[in-house]
Design a protein around this motif. Sequence first.
Motif, PDB file in Angstrom:
ATOM      1  N   PHE A 264      -4.630   6.721   6.278  1.00 38.64           N
ATOM      2  CA  PHE A 264      -5.564   6.903   5.165  1.00 38.64           C
ATOM      3  C   PHE A 264      -5.114   6.275   3.853  1.00 38.64           C
ATOM      4  CE2 PHE A 264      -6.042  10.674   7.962  1.00 38.64           C
ATOM      5  CZ  PHE A 264      -7.313  10.383   8.447  1.00 38.64           C
ATOM      6  N   SER A 265      -3.891   5.771   3.788  1.00 34.79           N
ATOM      7  CA  SER A 265      -3.416   5.214   2.524  1.00 34.79           C
ATOM      8  C   SER A 265      -2.759   3.853   2.689  1.00 34.79           C
ATOM      9  CB  SER A 265      -2.428   6.181   1.861  1.00 34.79           C
ATOM     10  OG  SER A 265      -1.883   5.637   0.683  1.00 34.79           O
ATOM     11  N   TRP A 266      -1.838   3.744   3.633  1.00 30.39           N
ATOM     12  CA  TRP A 266      -1.043   2.534   3.778  1.00 30.39           C
ATOM     13  C   TRP A 266      -1.891   1.314   4.120  1.00 30.39           C
ATOM     14  CZ3 TRP A 266       3.510   1.538   2.004  1.00 30.39           C
ATOM     15  CH2 TRP A 266       4.313   0.520   2.537  1.00 30.39           C
ATOM     16  N   ARG A 267      -2.984   1.532   4.855  1.00 33.14           N
ATOM     17  CA  ARG A 267      -3.822   0.418   5.296  1.00 33.14           C
ATOM     18  C   ARG A 267      -4.915   0.075   4.295  1.00 33.14           C
ATOM     19  NH1 ARG A 267      -5.478   1.422  11.477  1.00 33.14           N
ATOM     20  NH2 ARG A 267      -6.467   3.258  10.547  1.00 33.14           N
ATOM     21  N   ARG A 268      -4.996   0.853   3.215  1.00 31.68           N
ATOM     22  CA  ARG A 268      -6.007   0.581   2.193  1.00 31.68           C
ATOM     23  C   ARG A 268      -5.613  -0.617   1.344  1.00 31.68           C
ATOM     24  NH1 ARG A 268      -6.108   6.064  -0.874  1.00 31.68           N
ATOM     25  NH2 ARG A 268      -6.789   4.634  -2.514  1.00 31.68           N
ATOM     26  N   ASP A 269      -6.604  -1.164   0.618  1.00 26.97           N
ATOM     27  CA  ASP A 269      -6.306  -2.249  -0.304  1.00 26.97           C
ATOM     28  C   ASP A 269      -5.359  -1.739  -1.378  1.00 26.97           C
ATOM     29  OD1 ASP A 269      -7.974  -3.939   1.064  1.00 26.97           O
ATOM     30  OD2 ASP A 269      -9.710  -3.564  -0.219  1.00 26.97           O
ATOM     31  N   ILE A 270      -4.471  -2.613  -1.824  1.00 31.72           N
ATOM     32  CA  ILE A 270      -3.461  -2.212  -2.800  1.00 31.72           C
ATOM     33  C   ILE A 270      -4.056  -2.127  -4.196  1.00 31.72           C
ATOM     34  CG2 ILE A 270      -1.238  -2.861  -3.816  1.00 31.72           C
ATOM     35  CD1 ILE A 270      -0.652  -4.351  -1.223  1.00 31.72           C
ATOM     36  N   THR A 271      -4.894  -3.060  -4.566  1.00 36.12           N
ATOM     37  CA  THR A 271      -5.507  -3.068  -5.886  1.00 36.12           C
ATOM     38  C   THR A 271      -6.994  -2.860  -5.790  1.00 36.12           C
ATOM     39  OG1 THR A 271      -5.714  -5.481  -5.786  1.00 36.12           O
ATOM     40  CG2 THR A 271      -3.738  -4.577  -6.816  1.00 36.12           C
TER      41      THR A 271
END
Length: 271
Positions: A264-271
């Motif tokens: 739910f977090s690591w694979r999300r876009d960074i910016t």
Amino acid sequence: MSIAHATRSELTKQFSTSIWWILAIVLAGYVGLTATGLAFTIGAVASGAIGDAQGVPVGEGAASVLYSLASSIGYVFPVLIGTLLVTGEFRHQTLTPTFLATPRRGRVLLAKLIAGAVMGVLYAAVAIVVTAGPSAGVLAAFGLETGLGASETWALLGRIVIAFVLWVFVGVGIGLVVRNQVAAIVIVLAFTQFVEPLLRFGGAFVTQLGDIAAYLPGAASDALVGASIFSTAGMGSETGLEWWAGGLVLLAYGVVLVIAGHLFSWRRDIT
């Protein structure tokens, strides 16, 4: 980039900043002074110099309780280093070049876990040296058993190392789930220093709460190590967990948090 190179990169990030040795110094001072002070108290009570002190362990298990202070009160430090291992990337926006160098995010996460395990072993070594060393010296000075000749004591010290590594994994998981560094640190400190101690204290008086509190991460860590100042003070269930069960519970916390953070977090876009 291979796992070996990615891990080397993660370790370089850790040792190129000052936060790791600052936390190590604070850890050494915190657990070292606490263990030494308690060892003097135990020795003075056992020798009759200060009379009887209720709640002070003076029997054969005194050495184990003293040595276990490395994890029972020092576990917050590997949690913090694990949390900073991840949140520092988000705060300083260094994750973008990290992913550009190693596009496979799962490989980067695995490298962070391996690097975190190395940091956990390092912090465990520091904690053990500053607790077991002075404590054993003080106990020996008062003519008390240090337990250093017993295999059970060395097994306990080994389990402290395992506990520290698992705590780093928990910290990495928290950093993945809560990407804001300040928020993650506040959550770690609030839970480890206030919420769980209060729940475990309440469990000493309410049986049902005590049974639940046995599965809290700090209680599971104490069960894994096999001794704790909190258990000596009655802050826990009457039965508690076996050492292997405590290890599995603590591992489960780390695994669940890391998987949740990855999904739910690591694979999300960074910016």
